[in-house]
Scaffold this motif. Structure first.
Motif: not given
Length: 186
Positions: A52-71, A73-75
């Motif tokens: 959660s702390r990393l998610a508030q920094r740059k660069p971001v720790p990763g991305v959420i992948v959406y398929d038709d708007g639904a989450p 995967a995570w990378c």
């Protein structure tokens, strides 16, 4: 498929993908970022707070992948240096000095595993990495024996066959079931 950076805004989607356990065994995708002692001590809620702390920094720790708007995967991604445990790994040591965007974790939501989405997920992640200025993506997938499935705690780095379908090539194989794969980004 689309990607969104992990942030306060997308945190709930991250939790949805990783589930109540935070991925495999309370990891919350901190496996490659901490020593084994730190990871074990933080297992569960501590690792969740660290991410959660990393998610508030740059660069971001990763991305959420959406398929038709639904989450779906995570990378976890970034320069190899963002993953100290990966850097110290004798199994997955650096192949050369080329700067890469390390795809350290590719975690697919349990209801989407085995559905054939992983190559598309990797395509979306590579497009994001290219947009962030990376010229090479590098992954560390597993290659389960023929006819066998990898468990979520070993498949967290992805499956080799999906990396091949997404245009990656093997650049090293430190162990029979563990290739290191790269893809040039445009």
């Amino acid at each position: 498929m689309t990607v969104e950076e992990l942030s306060k805004k997308t945190w709930n989607d991250f939790e949805t993908v990783l589930g109540a356990n935070g991925g495999a065994r309370g990891c919350w995708c901190m496996h490659w970022r901490l020593s084994i002692a730190e990871w074990t001590e933080g297992k569960g809620e501590g690792n969740k707070k660290a991410m959660s702390r990393l998610a508030q920094r740059k660069p971001v720790p990763g991305v959420i992948v959406y398929d038709d708007g639904a989450p779906v995967a995570w990378c976890s991604l970034g320069p190899r240096s963002a993953f100290p445990r990966l850097e110290r790994s004798p199994l997955l040591s650096s192949v050369d000095d080329e700067p890469v965007c390390a795809l350290a974790c590719v975690f697919v939501h349990k209801k989407h595993r085995g559905s054939g989405l992983l190559p598309g997920i990797l395509e979306a992640v590579c497009a994001y990495a290219a947009s962030e200025g990376y010229s090479t993506a590098e992954g560390y997938p597993v290659e389960p024996p023929e006819g066998k499935r990898a468990g979520s705690d070993t498949a967290m780095t992805g499956i080799a066959s999906a990396f091949l379908k997404a245009g990656f090539s093997e650049v090293a194989r430190p162990r029979k079931d563990r290739p290191i794969m790269r893809r040039q980004l445009t």
